[in-house]
Motif scaffolding. Structure first.
Motif, PDB file in Angstrom:
ATOM      1  N   HIS A  87       0.677  13.946  19.897  1.00 17.41           N
ATOM      2  CA  HIS A  87      -0.281  14.163  19.237  1.00 17.41           C
ATOM      3  C   HIS A  87       0.337  15.580  18.466  1.00 17.41           C
ATOM      4  O   HIS A  87       1.678  16.193  18.878  1.00 17.41           O
ATOM      5  CB  HIS A  87      -0.596  14.261  20.175  1.00 17.41           C
ATOM      6  CG  HIS A  87      -2.552  15.838  20.567  1.00 17.41           C
ATOM      7  ND1 HIS A  87      -2.416  17.063  19.825  1.00 17.41           N
ATOM      8  CD2 HIS A  87      -3.796  15.383  20.840  1.00 17.41           C
ATOM      9  CE1 HIS A  87      -3.770  17.447  19.931  1.00 17.41           C
ATOM     10  NE2 HIS A  87      -4.447  16.135  19.739  1.00 17.41           N
ATOM     11  N   PRO A  88       0.044  16.153  18.197  1.00 16.80           N
ATOM     12  CA  PRO A  88       0.725  17.184  16.217  1.00 16.80           C
ATOM     13  C   PRO A  88       0.540  18.705  17.324  1.00 16.80           C
ATOM     14  O   PRO A  88       1.151  19.508  17.827  1.00 16.80           O
ATOM     15  CB  PRO A  88      -0.767  17.603  15.844  1.00 16.80           C
ATOM     16  CG  PRO A  88      -1.302  16.239  15.539  1.00 16.80           C
ATOM     17  CD  PRO A  88      -0.815  15.869  16.989  1.00 16.80           C
ATOM     18  N   ASP A 105       4.516  14.928  10.926  1.00 24.02           N
ATOM     19  CA  ASP A 105       3.136  14.766  11.664  1.00 24.02           C
ATOM     20  C   ASP A 105       2.902  13.113  10.777  1.00 24.02           C
ATOM     21  O   ASP A 105       2.034  13.550   9.619  1.00 24.02           O
ATOM     22  CB  ASP A 105       2.120  15.335  12.823  1.00 24.02           C
ATOM     23  CG  ASP A 105       2.901  16.092  13.498  1.00 24.02           C
ATOM     24  OD1 ASP A 105       3.579  15.729  14.537  1.00 24.02           O
ATOM     25  OD2 ASP A 105       2.126  17.280  13.951  1.00 24.02           O
ATOM     26  N   THR A 108      -3.122  12.678  13.375  1.00 22.22           N
ATOM     27  CA  THR A 108      -3.865  13.694  13.298  1.00 22.22           C
ATOM     28  C   THR A 108      -4.611  14.331  14.317  1.00 22.22           C
ATOM     29  O   THR A 108      -4.345  13.650  15.421  1.00 22.22           O
ATOM     30  CB  THR A 108      -5.215  14.089  12.084  1.00 22.22           C
ATOM     31  OG1 THR A 108      -6.414  13.169  12.570  1.00 22.22           O
ATOM     32  CG2 THR A 108      -4.641  13.314  10.707  1.00 22.22           C
ATOM     33  N   GLU A 110      -7.641  14.197  15.737  1.00 17.98           N
ATOM     34  CA  GLU A 110      -8.620  13.592  15.507  1.00 17.98           C
ATOM     35  C   GLU A 110      -8.158  11.342  16.247  1.00 17.98           C
ATOM     36  O   GLU A 110      -8.812  11.325  17.215  1.00 17.98           O
ATOM     37  CB  GLU A 110      -9.586  13.640  14.089  1.00 17.98           C
ATOM     38  CG  GLU A 110     -10.280  14.646  13.992  1.00 17.98           C
ATOM     39  CD  GLU A 110      -9.283  15.775  13.501  1.00 17.98           C
ATOM     40  OE1 GLU A 110      -8.038  15.508  12.926  1.00 17.98           O
ATOM     41  OE2 GLU A 110      -9.665  16.849  13.876  1.00 17.98           O
ATOM     42  N   ASP A 111      -6.831  11.297  15.437  1.00 19.75           N
ATOM     43  CA  ASP A 111      -6.259  10.378  15.626  1.00 19.75           C
ATOM     44  C   ASP A 111      -6.059   9.785  17.135  1.00 19.75           C
ATOM     45  O   ASP A 111      -6.585   9.267  17.500  1.00 19.75           O
ATOM     46  CB  ASP A 111      -5.324  10.515  14.785  1.00 19.75           C
ATOM     47  CG  ASP A 111      -5.451   9.082  13.485  1.00 19.75           C
ATOM     48  OD1 ASP A 111      -6.653   8.952  13.795  1.00 19.75           O
ATOM     49  OD2 ASP A 111      -4.684  10.209  12.809  1.00 19.75           O
TER      50      ASP A 111
END
Length: 245
Positions: A87-88, A105, A108, A110-111
């Motif tokens: 996760h970023p 990254d 995102t 959201e991903d």
């Protein structure tokens, strides 16, 4: 080490050799694939910012990969500069502090988001229980070459907390069981967590066997299961939506 086995003796020439996870191999171990016949190009693949070669011998603590980087033999190593696992918000720290902003990254927020879970990373204090030292034996009996004896650790209170976290993920956050992984650096803790998960009627109502994902050098025995089985491992990079360490 497998490169020195009989399986490759029939091959007269290996022009290109690719060695994955080469930062975890000691210099002497790396000499084995380097000695294969007919090598014209040898590709070292690894990450010198992560796990290095482990050895109780001080002179063998550095991998051949790291030696090449530090002595200037390779001026411009090729870097795969996009990460897709983290996760970023988790990758932000290593990107800034470890990779000097050279890593990017490929996913995102959201991903990597999960419905109902606000943050990608939580730290939970476990102050009540105590850690016990346990004798660990690996590799069969004392007459075998692979026999190893040492100490490992177990903490039952931490296991209780892990199980409560799994309950919450399953019941409140609708995370599927096969998407949950538990990571521990200690073999005794892994075995204890495994036994608790197998016996738990909420987590494992069908009494499925535990899947233990063990690092290759441990020579452990794996218990079979299916895709719906809970899993515990010693730190291998398996993809899970939720992991507890």
């Amino acid at each position: 080490i497998t490169a020195g086995g009989r399986q490759l003796k029939v091959i007269k020439e290996l022009p290109v050799v690719i060695m994955d996870e080469s930062t975890q191999s000691s210099e002497v171990s790396t000499l084995v694939p380097l000695s294969l016949p007919g090598i014209k190009k040898f590709v070292f693949v690894g990450d010198d910012k992560q796990l290095s070669s482990f050895s109780n011998v001080p002179q063998l603590e550095m991998s051949f990969f790291e030696r090449i980087l530090t002595n200037g033999s390779c001026d411009e190593p090729k870097m795969l500069n996009v990460q897709y696992r983290m996760h970023p918000q988790i990758s932000e720290f290593p990107i800034n502090k470890i990779y000097n902003n050279k890593l990017q990254d490929g996913v995102t927020v959201e991903d990597k988001s999960w419905p109902g879970i606000s943050f990608p990373l939580y730290f939970i204090s476990c102050k009540k229980g105590w850690e016990s030292k346990v004798l660990s034996k690996r590799g069969g009996d004392e007459t075998q070459f692979s026999y190893f004896q040492g100490y490992t650790y177990i903490n039952k209170n931490e296991c209780d907390i892990i199980i409560s976290i799994i309950y919450k993920l399953m019941d409140d956050k609708n995370v599927k069981l096969q998407d949950i992984g538990v990571v521990t650096p200690y073999s005794a803790q892994r075995d204890y967590i495994s036994s608790r998960l197998v016996d738990d009627m909420v987590i494992n109502p069908e009494r499925l066997a535990m899947i233990q994902e063990i690092e290759e050098e441990e020579f452990g025995k794996l218990k079979t299961g299916d895709n719906n089985s809970p899993s515990a491992n010693n730190g291998s990079g398996q993809k899970k939506s939720s992991s507890s360490m």
